[in-house]
Design an enzyme around this catalytic site. Structure first.
Site, PDB file in Angstrom:
ATOM      1  N   ASN A  28      -1.710  11.501   8.828  1.00 16.49           N
ATOM      2  CA  ASN A  28      -2.687  11.319   9.694  1.00 16.49           C
ATOM      3  C   ASN A  28      -2.650  12.389  10.668  1.00 16.49           C
ATOM      4  O   ASN A  28      -2.150  12.160  11.620  1.00 16.49           O
ATOM      5  CB  ASN A  28      -2.732   9.850  10.039  1.00 16.49           C
ATOM      6  CG  ASN A  28      -3.836   9.562  11.137  1.00 16.49           C
ATOM      7  OD1 ASN A  28      -4.526  10.125  11.663  1.00 16.49           O
ATOM      8  ND2 ASN A  28      -3.871   8.324  11.437  1.00 16.49           N
ATOM      9  N   SER A  31      -3.207  11.571  14.438  1.00 16.13           N
ATOM     10  CA  SER A  31      -2.189  10.853  14.858  1.00 16.13           C
ATOM     11  C   SER A  31      -1.174  11.744  15.234  1.00 16.13           C
ATOM     12  O   SER A  31      -0.611  11.698  16.425  1.00 16.13           O
ATOM     13  CB  SER A  31      -1.666   9.803  13.830  1.00 16.13           C
ATOM     14  OG  SER A  31      -0.189   9.347  14.016  1.00 16.13           O
ATOM     15  N   ARG A 141       2.732  -0.461  10.757  1.00 14.18           N
ATOM     16  CA  ARG A 141       1.731  -1.198  10.358  1.00 14.18           C
ATOM     17  C   ARG A 141       2.161  -2.312   9.478  1.00 14.18           C
ATOM     18  O   ARG A 141       1.522  -3.347   9.119  1.00 14.18           O
ATOM     19  CB  ARG A 141       0.767  -0.297   9.584  1.00 14.18           C
ATOM     20  CG  ARG A 141       0.206   0.996  10.518  1.00 14.18           C
ATOM     21  CD  ARG A 141      -1.157   1.103  10.154  1.00 14.18           C
ATOM     22  NE  ARG A 141      -1.991  -0.151  10.489  1.00 14.18           N
ATOM     23  CZ  ARG A 141      -3.183   0.090  10.295  1.00 14.18           C
ATOM     24  NH1 ARG A 141      -4.145   0.935  10.086  1.00 14.18           N
ATOM     25  NH2 ARG A 141      -3.915  -1.075  10.467  1.00 14.18           N
ATOM     26  N   GLU A 177      -3.062  -0.871   1.199  1.00 14.00           N
ATOM     27  CA  GLU A 177      -3.707  -0.386   2.499  1.00 14.00           C
ATOM     28  C   GLU A 177      -4.967  -1.006   2.658  1.00 14.00           C
ATOM     29  O   GLU A 177      -5.723  -1.013   3.743  1.00 14.00           O
ATOM     30  CB  GLU A 177      -3.755   1.030   2.754  1.00 14.00           C
ATOM     31  CG  GLU A 177      -2.573   1.746   2.629  1.00 14.00           C
ATOM     32  CD  GLU A 177      -1.779   1.995   4.002  1.00 14.00           C
ATOM     33  OE1 GLU A 177      -2.415   1.929   5.087  1.00 14.00           O
ATOM     34  OE2 GLU A 177      -0.653   1.601   3.893  1.00 14.00           O
ATOM     35  N   HIS A 249      -6.387   7.791   3.624  1.00 17.26           N
ATOM     36  CA  HIS A 249      -7.139   6.451   3.026  1.00 17.26           C
ATOM     37  C   HIS A 249      -8.487   7.152   2.121  1.00 17.26           C
ATOM     38  O   HIS A 249      -8.862   7.969   2.656  1.00 17.26           O
ATOM     39  CB  HIS A 249      -7.608   5.488   3.768  1.00 17.26           C
ATOM     40  CG  HIS A 249      -6.331   4.718   4.586  1.00 17.26           C
ATOM     41  ND1 HIS A 249      -6.386   4.299   5.999  1.00 17.26           N
ATOM     42  CD2 HIS A 249      -5.135   4.147   3.924  1.00 17.26           C
ATOM     43  CE1 HIS A 249      -5.184   3.902   6.399  1.00 17.26           C
ATOM     44  NE2 HIS A 249      -4.681   3.553   5.064  1.00 17.26           N
ATOM     45  N   ASP A 251     -11.091   5.880   2.590  1.00 18.43           N
ATOM     46  CA  ASP A 251     -12.438   6.076   3.115  1.00 18.43           C
ATOM     47  C   ASP A 251     -12.328   6.867   4.436  1.00 18.43           C
ATOM     48  O   ASP A 251     -13.384   6.912   5.095  1.00 18.43           O
ATOM     49  CB  ASP A 251     -12.289   4.467   3.990  1.00 18.43           C
ATOM     50  CG  ASP A 251     -11.511   4.392   5.019  1.00 18.43           C
ATOM     51  OD1 ASP A 251     -10.578   5.265   5.330  1.00 18.43           O
ATOM     52  OD2 ASP A 251     -11.449   3.157   5.752  1.00 18.43           O
ATOM     53  N   ASN A 361      -6.300   8.540  16.973  1.00 16.98           N
ATOM     54  CA  ASN A 361      -5.139   8.134  16.189  1.00 16.98           C
ATOM     55  C   ASN A 361      -5.814   8.053  14.744  1.00 16.98           C
ATOM     56  O   ASN A 361      -5.071   7.451  13.854  1.00 16.98           O
ATOM     57  CB  ASN A 361      -4.875   6.738  16.732  1.00 16.98           C
ATOM     58  CG  ASN A 361      -3.448   6.743  17.333  1.00 16.98           C
ATOM     59  OD1 ASN A 361      -2.718   7.756  17.447  1.00 16.98           O
ATOM     60  ND2 ASN A 361      -3.170   5.813  18.252  1.00 16.98           N
ATOM     61  N   CYS A 367     -12.976   2.713   9.979  1.00 15.34           N
ATOM     62  CA  CYS A 367     -11.718   2.262  10.179  1.00 15.34           C
ATOM     63  C   CYS A 367     -11.658   0.874  10.907  1.00 15.34           C
ATOM     64  O   CYS A 367     -10.656  -0.237  10.771  1.00 15.34           O
ATOM     65  CB  CYS A 367     -10.676   3.026  10.768  1.00 15.34           C
ATOM     66  SG  CYS A 367     -10.413   4.751   9.997  1.00 15.34           S
TER      67      CYS A 367
HETATM   68  O1  SUG Z   1      -2.746   3.698   9.630  1.00 12.21           O
HETATM   69  N1  SUG Z   1      -3.392   5.468  12.805  1.00 12.21           N
HETATM   70  C1  SUG Z   1      -3.888   4.483  11.533  1.00 12.21           C
HETATM   71  C2  SUG Z   1      -5.386   4.852  11.468  1.00 12.21           C
HETATM   72  C3  SUG Z   1      -5.860   3.980  10.466  1.00 12.21           C
HETATM   73  C4  SUG Z   1      -7.393   4.293   9.706  1.00 12.21           C
HETATM   74  N2  SUG Z   1      -7.742   3.368   8.914  1.00 12.21           N
HETATM   75  C5  SUG Z   1      -8.798   3.634   8.104  1.00 12.21           C
HETATM   76  N3  SUG Z   1      -8.766   4.929   7.471  1.00 12.21           N
HETATM   77  N4  SUG Z   1      -9.367   2.843   7.486  1.00 12.21           N
HETATM   78  C6  SUG Z   1      -3.063   4.616  10.295  1.00 12.21           C
HETATM   79  O2  SUG Z   1      -2.827   5.786  10.264  1.00 12.21           O
HETATM   80  C7  SUG Z   1      -1.611   5.957  14.320  1.00 12.21           C
HETATM   81  C8  SUG Z   1      -0.835   5.147  15.483  1.00 12.21           C
HETATM   82  C9  SUG Z   1      -0.078   6.195  16.148  1.00 12.21           C
HETATM   83  O3  SUG Z   1       0.149   7.025  15.971  1.00 12.21           O
HETATM   84  O4  SUG Z   1       0.240   5.983  17.337  1.00 12.21           O
HETATM   85  C10 SUG Z   1      -2.176   4.976  13.333  1.00 12.21           C
HETATM   86  O5  SUG Z   1      -1.349   3.903  12.976  1.00 12.21           O
END
Ligand code: SUG
Length: 444
Positions: A28, A31, A141, A177, A249, A251, A361, A367
């Site tokens: 990500n 993040s 998570r 997820e 993801h 989405d 993030n 999301c």
């Molecule tokens: O799971 N970010 C989440 C973002 C979720 C996005 N959701 C969708 N695409 N539906 C994840 O990666 C980052 C937390 C941090 O780094 O502090 C985080 O968990």
């Protein structure tokens, strides 16, 4: 389309008071890129509430889910840190601060990952089904599922209409997820549920740089539990190149609503075959907009998140795209979204909202919400005060403004006073939402 008095409710996860940037999600890019920056949980939560107000103002159903209590001291104890709350925090701070970050993530705000949902119009037993996501790939998570399940069971507790399942077993085979890898489409020929998966036992093609989170085994199990007829479920592999480009993801590169689907060409492997398959089941009414690399390069799509928009049906019958401000600021992303309105398509308007603190993030407007399509009698059966209205909004804004800090760094996390402050905020929020005692610290 099936003629029922149903509407979609978007349940947004309210940002929690420990919202911070810890770089916890490899693959990500936002993040990873914002790790260690100072966060402002108050501003982040107010942005989320403002988005809810805006979407509700479009005449679209809006609901709210409360944050989860963090830090999760139970996680830290399971990892071997002993003693009083203060003792656990002091020990983990010295020995493994990154675990404290994981235990403190406000990640439950991204409610698209809370569960996958099937509306009663689509299920073989005419009930609404929820499968909470185990989120097994990321430690921070993976701790969400038990409370998510409890909250869903509380709100959707009326067993005449709703079934809240247990999350799938947390394993490499069944990593799930939630709705972030799911899209429901519907035309006069019925509904189709599209499940995107990133890895499977024995699959030859897989990303090489970043983890694929959703497994095919999980999508198959979720489709069964959702009671979607086999002929109405389409399982398709996310393009490994998309995941390697930061689309962790499905989405991130694709969103659908009823007869309209918009996607980037790197969302799925062989996207043309996927579209043909969907057309076979949904007929000519299905309208598909694809952005190719030339129109919108993958890196730009991942940075500006136009596909992570909320795509909602308006009371007028048209559809609105609620996109993040970053899409407006990106020339190719904005042009792509404007093309959808200009061309004959169900999309009649595009709006931009500021969810910048969540975007840092990797969480865009889509999301932040879990879509739940309910018939009128099902909506009436909801428990708690979780449907948006102006008064509720004002009370939540007042609580967040009073109780949340406007500056949090990793150094604040081990502070026992901060933990107490967070509990006070959550206790108050759940009272406002009339959810009763849902957190362990509220139970006698
Ligand atoms: O799971 N970010 C989440 C973002 C979720 C996005 N959701 C969708 N695409 N539906 C994840 O990666 C980052 C937390 C941090 O780094 O502090 C985080 O968990």
């Amino acid at each position: 389309m099936v003629a029922v008095a149903a509407r979609e409710l978007n349940f947004d996860g309210l940002v929690g008071p420990t919202h911070h940037y810890a770089g916890l999600s490899s693959g990500n890019l936002a993040s990873e890129g914002h790790a260690g920056q100072i966060s402002n949980p108050r501003a982040a939560a107010l942005q989320g509430l403002e988005k809810m107000r805006f979407v509700a103002g479009l005449g679209v159903g809006q609901g709210i889910l409360p944050p989860q209590p963090r830090p999760d001291l139970g996680l830290l104890r399971r990892l071997g840190f002993e003693g009083s709350d203060g003792g656990v925090l002091a020990h983990v701070r010295r020995a493994a601060p990154e675990l404290l970050s994981a235990a403190s993530s406000a990640s439950a705000m991204w409610a698209a990952n809370a569960a996958t949902v099937s509306p009663s119009s689509d299920t073989t037993d005419a009930r609404v089904h929820f499968v909470p996501a185990n989120l097994a790939t990321m430690l921070h998570r993976s701790i969400e599922a038990p409370l998510t399940t409890r909250l869903l069971a509380r709100i959707f507790g009326d067993e005449r209409y709703f079934t809240v399942h247990d999350a799938l077993p947390s394993s490499d085979w069944t990593a799930d997820e939630g709705a972030a890898n799911h899209t429901r489409l519907a035309t006069e020929l019925g509904a189709v549920h599209l499940f995107g998966w990133g890895r499977a036992r024995g699959a030859k093609r897989r990303p090489t740089l970043h983890p694929a989170r959703q497994t095919r085994g999980a999508s198959e199990a979720v489709a069964r539990l959702l009671h979607v007829p086999q002929t109405r479920a389409v399982l398709w592999q996310q393009a490994p190149a998309g995941i390697d480009g930061g689309a962790f993801h499905s989405d991130v590169l694709c969103v659908g609503n009823d007869s309209f689907l918009m996607l980037h060409e790197r969302a799925f492997l062989d996207h043309e075959a996927l579209v043909a398959e969907l057309r076979l089941r949904l007929g000519g009414e299905l309208d598909v907009a694809v952005a190719n690399e030339r129109e919108l390069p993958l890196a730009e799509a991942v940075a500006s998140y136009p596909f992570n928009s909320e795509l909602v049906t308006l009371p007028s019958g048209g559809m609105a795209i609620v996109a993040p401000r970053e899409s407006e600021q990106s020339h190719p992303a904005r042009r792509f979204l404007e093309r959808l309105v200009a061309e004959p398509s169900p999309v009649t308007e595009v709006h931009y909202v500021d969810v910048n603190d969540s975007m840092h993030n990797g969480g865009g407007p889509a999301c932040l919400r879990l879509r739940v399509r309910l018939e009128t009698h099902e909506e009436r059966a909801l428990e708690g005060r979780v449907l948006w209205n102006g008064l509720l909004h004002d009370e939540l804004v007042a609580c967040v403004s009073r109780r949340y800090r406007d500056r949090v760094t990793l150094d604040d996390l081990p502070d026992a006073e901060f933990v107490d402050e967070c509990r006070t905020a959550l206790d108050e929020l759940t009272q406002i939402l009339r959810l009763g005692s849902v957190y362990d610290f509220q139970l006698p």
